[in-house]
Design a protein around this motif. Structure first.
Motif, PDB file in Angstrom:
ATOM      1  N   HIS A 119       0.514  16.970 -44.802  1.00  0.00           N
ATOM      2  CA  HIS A 119      -0.247  16.446 -43.600  1.00  0.00           C
ATOM      3  C   HIS A 119       0.016  14.777 -44.033  1.00  0.00           C
ATOM      4  O   HIS A 119      -0.336  14.563 -44.751  1.00  0.00           O
ATOM      5  CB  HIS A 119      -1.424  16.876 -43.389  1.00  0.00           C
ATOM      6  CG  HIS A 119      -2.182  16.338 -42.194  1.00  0.00           C
ATOM      7  ND1 HIS A 119      -3.087  16.977 -41.530  1.00  0.00           N
ATOM      8  CD2 HIS A 119      -2.312  14.758 -41.676  1.00  0.00           C
ATOM      9  CE1 HIS A 119      -3.636  16.445 -40.409  1.00  0.00           C
ATOM     10  NE2 HIS A 119      -3.086  15.179 -40.516  1.00  0.00           N
ATOM     11  N   PHE A 120       0.545  14.297 -42.935  1.00  0.00           N
ATOM     12  CA  PHE A 120       0.911  12.810 -43.163  1.00  0.00           C
ATOM     13  C   PHE A 120      -0.183  12.060 -43.437  1.00  0.00           C
ATOM     14  O   PHE A 120      -1.173  11.863 -42.720  1.00  0.00           O
ATOM     15  CB  PHE A 120       1.625  12.171 -41.990  1.00  0.00           C
ATOM     16  CG  PHE A 120       2.174  10.713 -41.948  1.00  0.00           C
ATOM     17  CD1 PHE A 120       2.787  10.662 -42.939  1.00  0.00           C
ATOM     18  CD2 PHE A 120       1.501   9.909 -41.317  1.00  0.00           C
ATOM     19  CE1 PHE A 120       3.370   9.133 -43.106  1.00  0.00           C
ATOM     20  CE2 PHE A 120       1.896   8.436 -41.279  1.00  0.00           C
ATOM     21  CZ  PHE A 120       2.728   8.095 -42.423  1.00  0.00           C
ATOM     22  N   HIS A 121      -0.287  11.341 -44.575  1.00  0.00           N
ATOM     23  CA  HIS A 121      -1.206  10.305 -44.789  1.00  0.00           C
ATOM     24  C   HIS A 121      -0.569   9.300 -45.798  1.00  0.00           C
ATOM     25  O   HIS A 121       0.263   9.643 -46.628  1.00  0.00           O
ATOM     26  CB  HIS A 121      -2.377  10.936 -45.654  1.00  0.00           C
ATOM     27  CG  HIS A 121      -2.106  11.749 -46.894  1.00  0.00           C
ATOM     28  ND1 HIS A 121      -1.749  12.865 -47.000  1.00  0.00           N
ATOM     29  CD2 HIS A 121      -2.446  11.261 -48.248  1.00  0.00           C
ATOM     30  CE1 HIS A 121      -1.432  13.321 -48.082  1.00  0.00           C
ATOM     31  NE2 HIS A 121      -2.207  12.365 -49.115  1.00  0.00           N
ATOM     32  N   VAL A 122      -1.064   8.308 -45.852  1.00  0.00           N
ATOM     33  CA  VAL A 122      -0.743   7.027 -46.633  1.00  0.00           C
ATOM     34  C   VAL A 122      -1.998   6.258 -47.480  1.00  0.00           C
ATOM     35  O   VAL A 122      -3.107   6.032 -46.738  1.00  0.00           O
ATOM     36  CB  VAL A 122       0.002   5.948 -45.715  1.00  0.00           C
ATOM     37  CG1 VAL A 122       0.344   4.786 -46.477  1.00  0.00           C
ATOM     38  CG2 VAL A 122       1.124   6.484 -44.898  1.00  0.00           C
ATOM     39  N   TRP A 123      -1.713   6.059 -48.658  1.00  0.00           N
ATOM     40  CA  TRP A 123      -2.735   5.328 -49.532  1.00  0.00           C
ATOM     41  C   TRP A 123      -2.446   3.727 -49.411  1.00  0.00           C
ATOM     42  O   TRP A 123      -1.324   3.445 -49.297  1.00  0.00           O
ATOM     43  CB  TRP A 123      -2.626   5.794 -50.955  1.00  0.00           C
ATOM     44  CG  TRP A 123      -3.244   7.034 -51.036  1.00  0.00           C
ATOM     45  CD1 TRP A 123      -2.654   8.196 -51.164  1.00  0.00           C
ATOM     46  CD2 TRP A 123      -4.490   7.348 -51.484  1.00  0.00           C
ATOM     47  NE1 TRP A 123      -3.483   9.312 -51.521  1.00  0.00           N
ATOM     48  CE2 TRP A 123      -4.692   8.719 -51.495  1.00  0.00           C
ATOM     49  CE3 TRP A 123      -5.721   6.845 -51.517  1.00  0.00           C
ATOM     50  CZ2 TRP A 123      -5.920   9.335 -51.838  1.00  0.00           C
ATOM     51  CZ3 TRP A 123      -7.093   7.020 -52.024  1.00  0.00           C
ATOM     52  CH2 TRP A 123      -7.003   8.627 -52.177  1.00  0.00           C
ATOM     53  N   PHE A 124      -3.630   2.975 -49.146  1.00  0.00           N
ATOM     54  CA  PHE A 124      -3.516   1.813 -49.422  1.00  0.00           C
ATOM     55  C   PHE A 124      -4.364   1.245 -50.316  1.00  0.00           C
ATOM     56  O   PHE A 124      -5.651   1.491 -50.485  1.00  0.00           O
ATOM     57  CB  PHE A 124      -3.997   1.028 -47.934  1.00  0.00           C
ATOM     58  CG  PHE A 124      -3.575   1.347 -46.640  1.00  0.00           C
ATOM     59  CD1 PHE A 124      -3.330   2.659 -45.924  1.00  0.00           C
ATOM     60  CD2 PHE A 124      -3.007   0.340 -45.903  1.00  0.00           C
ATOM     61  CE1 PHE A 124      -2.930   2.786 -44.842  1.00  0.00           C
ATOM     62  CE2 PHE A 124      -2.216   0.429 -45.087  1.00  0.00           C
ATOM     63  CZ  PHE A 124      -1.943   1.763 -44.338  1.00  0.00           C
ATOM     64  N   ILE A 125      -3.807   0.755 -51.289  1.00  0.00           N
ATOM     65  CA  ILE A 125      -4.516   0.439 -52.733  1.00  0.00           C
ATOM     66  C   ILE A 125      -4.316  -0.983 -52.835  1.00  0.00           C
ATOM     67  O   ILE A 125      -3.379  -1.737 -52.906  1.00  0.00           O
ATOM     68  CB  ILE A 125      -3.834   1.182 -53.899  1.00  0.00           C
ATOM     69  CG1 ILE A 125      -3.735   2.628 -53.588  1.00  0.00           C
ATOM     70  CG2 ILE A 125      -4.617   0.879 -55.241  1.00  0.00           C
ATOM     71  CD1 ILE A 125      -4.885   3.519 -53.640  1.00  0.00           C
ATOM     72  N   PRO A 126      -5.678  -1.659 -53.028  1.00  0.00           N
ATOM     73  CA  PRO A 126      -5.840  -3.004 -53.231  1.00  0.00           C
ATOM     74  C   PRO A 126      -5.514  -3.193 -54.874  1.00  0.00           C
ATOM     75  O   PRO A 126      -5.770  -3.011 -55.721  1.00  0.00           O
ATOM     76  CB  PRO A 126      -7.039  -3.549 -53.081  1.00  0.00           C
ATOM     77  CG  PRO A 126      -8.028  -2.017 -53.226  1.00  0.00           C
ATOM     78  CD  PRO A 126      -7.010  -1.268 -53.083  1.00  0.00           C
ATOM     79  N   ARG A 127      -4.591  -4.337 -55.118  1.00  0.00           N
ATOM     80  CA  ARG A 127      -4.353  -4.720 -56.403  1.00  0.00           C
ATOM     81  C   ARG A 127      -5.174  -5.896 -56.663  1.00  0.00           C
ATOM     82  O   ARG A 127      -5.096  -7.012 -55.811  1.00  0.00           O
ATOM     83  CB  ARG A 127      -2.928  -5.292 -56.662  1.00  0.00           C
ATOM     84  CG  ARG A 127      -2.914  -5.745 -58.177  1.00  0.00           C
ATOM     85  CD  ARG A 127      -1.370  -5.833 -58.578  1.00  0.00           C
ATOM     86  NE  ARG A 127      -0.485  -7.111 -57.905  1.00  0.00           N
ATOM     87  CZ  ARG A 127      -0.937  -8.253 -58.159  1.00  0.00           C
ATOM     88  NH1 ARG A 127      -1.875  -8.965 -58.912  1.00  0.00           N
ATOM     89  NH2 ARG A 127      -0.020  -9.541 -57.422  1.00  0.00           N
ATOM     90  N   PRO A 128      -6.191  -6.001 -57.575  1.00  0.00           N
ATOM     91  CA  PRO A 128      -7.096  -6.822 -57.803  1.00  0.00           C
ATOM     92  C   PRO A 128      -6.411  -8.324 -58.020  1.00  0.00           C
ATOM     93  O   PRO A 128      -5.396  -8.390 -58.931  1.00  0.00           O
ATOM     94  CB  PRO A 128      -8.033  -6.536 -59.048  1.00  0.00           C
ATOM     95  CG  PRO A 128      -7.719  -4.869 -58.923  1.00  0.00           C
ATOM     96  CD  PRO A 128      -6.351  -4.681 -58.541  1.00  0.00           C
ATOM     97  N   LEU A 129      -7.014  -9.377 -57.509  1.00  0.00           N
ATOM     98  CA  LEU A 129      -6.485 -10.797 -57.595  1.00  0.00           C
ATOM     99  C   LEU A 129      -6.379 -11.032 -59.192  1.00  0.00           C
ATOM    100  O   LEU A 129      -7.528 -10.783 -59.872  1.00  0.00           O
ATOM    101  CB  LEU A 129      -7.361 -11.786 -56.741  1.00  0.00           C
ATOM    102  CG  LEU A 129      -6.940 -13.162 -56.908  1.00  0.00           C
ATOM    103  CD1 LEU A 129      -5.534 -13.353 -56.364  1.00  0.00           C
ATOM    104  CD2 LEU A 129      -7.937 -14.114 -56.293  1.00  0.00           C
ATOM    105  N   GLY A 130      -5.178 -11.635 -59.433  1.00  0.00           N
ATOM    106  CA  GLY A 130      -5.149 -12.024 -60.841  1.00  0.00           C
ATOM    107  C   GLY A 130      -4.717 -10.639 -61.836  1.00  0.00           C
ATOM    108  O   GLY A 130      -4.352 -10.926 -63.176  1.00  0.00           O
ATOM    109  N   MET A 131      -4.766  -9.645 -61.347  1.00  0.00           N
ATOM    110  CA  MET A 131      -4.221  -8.496 -62.378  1.00  0.00           C
ATOM    111  C   MET A 131      -2.776  -8.219 -62.097  1.00  0.00           C
ATOM    112  O   MET A 131      -2.338  -7.095 -61.859  1.00  0.00           O
ATOM    113  CB  MET A 131      -5.202  -7.233 -61.837  1.00  0.00           C
ATOM    114  CG  MET A 131      -5.316  -5.878 -62.842  1.00  0.00           C
ATOM    115  SD  MET A 131      -6.110  -4.684 -62.452  1.00  0.00           S
ATOM    116  CE  MET A 131      -5.972  -3.623 -63.763  1.00  0.00           C
TER     117      MET A 131
END
Ligand SMILES: [Zn+2]
Length: 165
Positions: A119-131
């Motif tokens: 079932h179509f789904h997309v992850w949105f993952i934040p890369r922490p600033l400075g990491m």
């Protein structure tokens, strides 16, 4: 500092295993377990419209992470009707902007794996600033290795994303 695996060196390359053909059925495809998204066995949506629902993760380590699913059960982008394919871009931009508005986020990575469920789904993952060591393909590995934060914290961050949509 450049992108780095979340493991100490040295790591030893290994050969890929024997190929498994046919592959085991995924959730939501014929012969596989029922679709978890259609069946409702998922975290409740923090935001939705006529075409999409947005959900917090469980058992994750990066607050602000969310996943977006189509309301219609199709496997991937190519299975969506063209108007929904175009609408995905519009909604993905809104999700990205909303996550960035949380602050302390360098970039928002999108992952569409599709190996677990059909079932179509997309992850949105934040890369922490400075990491910066978690740049590029390293972010999902770091996400897996970092200690999980409470699900309530992940849900609260997803609610803040939803509020900024
Ligand atoms: Zn489904």
């Amino acid at each position: 500092m450049t992108m780095t695996l979340p493991y100490a060196e040295p790591l030893v390359p290994r050969e890929p295993g024997e190929r498994v053909i046919p592959e085991p059925p995924r959730r939501g495809e014929p012969g596989g377990p029922p679709c978890g998204i259609c069946g409702g066995g998922i975290t409740g949506a923090v935001w939705s419209d006529d075409n999409w629902t947005l959900h917090p993760p469980v058992g994750g380590s990066l607050p602000g992470a969310v996943w977006l699913a189509s309301r219609v059960h199709v496997d991937s982008l190519s299975g969506l009707p063209e108007p929904l394919q175009a609408d995905f871009g519009r909604v993905a931009a809104r999700v990205e902007r909303a996550i960035l508005s949380l602050g302390d986020v360098a970039r928002v990575h999108l992952y569409r794996w599709g190996d677990g469920g059909a079932h179509f789904h997309v992850w949105f993952i934040p890369r922490p600033l400075g990491m910066v060591e978690a740049s590029g393909m390293m972010l999902p590995l770091w996400e897996d290795v970092l200690p999980n934060v409470p699900d309530e914290e992940l849900a609260a961050a997803a609610e803040r994303v939803a509020a900024a949509m």
